[in-house]
Design a protein around this motif. Structure first.
Motif, short mmCIF file in Angstrom:
data_model
loop_
_atom_site.label_atom_id
_atom_site.label_comp_id
_atom_site.label_asym_id
_atom_site.label_seq_id
_atom_site.Cartn_x
_atom_site.Cartn_y
_atom_site.Cartn_z
N UNK A 22 0.83 -1.20 0.00
CA UNK A 22 0.00 0.00 0.00
C UNK A 22 0.86 1.25 0.00
N UNK A 23 0.25 2.34 -0.36
CA UNK A 23 0.83 3.68 -0.32
C UNK A 23 0.43 4.27 1.03
N UNK A 24 1.41 4.75 1.80
CA UNK A 24 1.15 5.16 3.19
C UNK A 24 2.03 6.34 3.55
N UNK A 25 1.56 7.22 4.40
CA UNK A 25 2.39 8.31 4.92
C UNK A 25 3.64 7.72 5.55
N UNK A 26 4.82 8.22 5.18
CA UNK A 26 6.06 7.63 5.67
C UNK A 26 6.18 7.66 7.20
N UNK A 27 5.93 8.79 7.88
CA UNK A 27 6.01 8.76 9.34
C UNK A 27 5.00 7.80 9.98
N UNK A 28 3.83 7.66 9.36
CA UNK A 28 2.85 6.70 9.87
C UNK A 28 3.36 5.28 9.70
N UNK A 29 3.99 4.99 8.57
CA UNK A 29 4.56 3.67 8.35
C UNK A 29 5.62 3.36 9.42
N UNK A 30 6.43 4.35 9.74
CA UNK A 30 7.46 4.16 10.77
C UNK A 30 6.82 3.90 12.13
N UNK A 31 5.76 4.64 12.44
CA UNK A 31 5.05 4.44 13.71
C UNK A 31 4.45 3.04 13.77
N UNK A 32 3.79 2.62 12.69
CA UNK A 32 3.17 1.30 12.67
C UNK A 32 4.22 0.20 12.86
N UNK A 33 5.39 0.41 12.27
CA UNK A 33 6.45 -0.60 12.36
C UNK A 33 7.10 -0.63 13.74
N UNK A 34 7.50 0.54 14.23
CA UNK A 34 8.32 0.57 15.43
C UNK A 34 7.53 0.74 16.73
N UNK A 35 6.38 1.37 16.67
CA UNK A 35 5.59 1.56 17.89
C UNK A 35 4.51 0.48 18.05
N UNK A 36 3.87 0.12 16.95
CA UNK A 36 2.78 -0.85 17.02
C UNK A 36 3.21 -2.26 16.63
N UNK A 37 4.43 -2.41 16.13
CA UNK A 37 4.97 -3.72 15.84
C UNK A 37 4.44 -4.40 14.60
N UNK A 38 3.82 -3.65 13.69
CA UNK A 38 3.35 -4.25 12.44
C UNK A 38 4.59 -4.41 11.55
N UNK A 39 4.89 -5.63 11.11
CA UNK A 39 6.13 -5.88 10.37
C UNK A 39 6.10 -5.36 8.93
N UNK A 40 6.20 -4.04 8.77
CA UNK A 40 6.17 -3.43 7.44
C UNK A 40 7.58 -3.31 6.87
N UNK A 41 7.65 -3.40 5.56
CA UNK A 41 8.89 -3.14 4.84
C UNK A 41 8.63 -1.97 3.90
N UNK A 42 9.52 -0.97 3.93
CA UNK A 42 9.41 0.15 3.01
C UNK A 42 10.05 -0.27 1.70
N UNK A 43 9.25 -0.30 0.63
CA UNK A 43 9.74 -0.72 -0.68
C UNK A 43 10.26 0.46 -1.50
N UNK A 44 9.77 1.66 -1.18
CA UNK A 44 10.22 2.84 -1.91
C UNK A 44 9.54 4.09 -1.42
N UNK A 45 10.19 5.22 -1.64
CA UNK A 45 9.62 6.52 -1.29
C UNK A 45 8.72 6.99 -2.42
#
Length: 169
Positions: A22-45
């Motif tokens: 999905x396309x997601x706000x970058x800071x939100x993606x970081x929050x979801x990964x590091x604060x909420x523990x959702x195992x996201x991978x950033x594929x590109x900016x």
């Protein structure tokens, strides 16, 4: 493709593994990964430098937003960071709450309000907000409809910033 109309709805889809990417706000993606523990991978900016602060047609400077309201797409967004930088440079204080009269608490405060990007041009036209900061096409639409004017481009404040990211669970 599946359309999710809110960040919480998209977050739930990511948590339930209902999307491949999905396309997601970058800071939100970081929050979801590091604060909420959702195992996201950033594929590109994505959306690098493609946002703007759009205001009522009569506003000519950031200082004129004093006492007003500016909409942002999410607390965890580059838009929030950039608008707060602009406000501080103009000697204004970002505020998250209104006083009992529904105005920013002090003349030097600007109320920040989270709003869906699709709702921002209509709120500007209705006078509910004095400006908004978001990615295109909403800024251009406001100018074309005569309800707003682009005051600052985000890339003028932070060159080559990444607004969003393509992420996968």
């Amino acid at each position: 493709p599946t359309r999710y109309r809110s960040w919480p709805e998209l977050t739930q889809a990511l948590q339930r593994d209902l999307v491949d990417f999905t396309h997601l706000l970058l800071p939100l993606a970081m929050r979801l990964r590091f604060e909420l523990g959702i195992p996201l991978k950033v594929l590109g900016w994505t959306h690098t430098g493609g946002s703007a602060l759009t205001v009522r047609p009569d506003i000519r400077s950031v200082e004129e937003l004093a006492g007003g309201t500016v909409a942002i797409p999410h607390w965890f967004s580059i838009h929030n960071v950039i608008v707060q930088l602009l406000l501080r440079q103009a000697q204004l204080t970002p505020a998250t709450e209104l006083d009992s009269d529904g105005a920013a608490a002090h003349d030097d405060h600007v109320h920040l309000l989270v709003m869906a990007p699709t709702d921002m041009p209509g709120a500007l036209a209705a006078g509910t907000i004095d400006g908004f900061i978001v990615a295109e096409p909403f800024n251009a639409r406001a100018e074309l409809d005569g309800i707003g004017r682009i005051l600052r481009f985000s890339s003028d404040v932070w060159r080559d910033h990444a607004c969003c990211a393509l992420v996968a669970p």
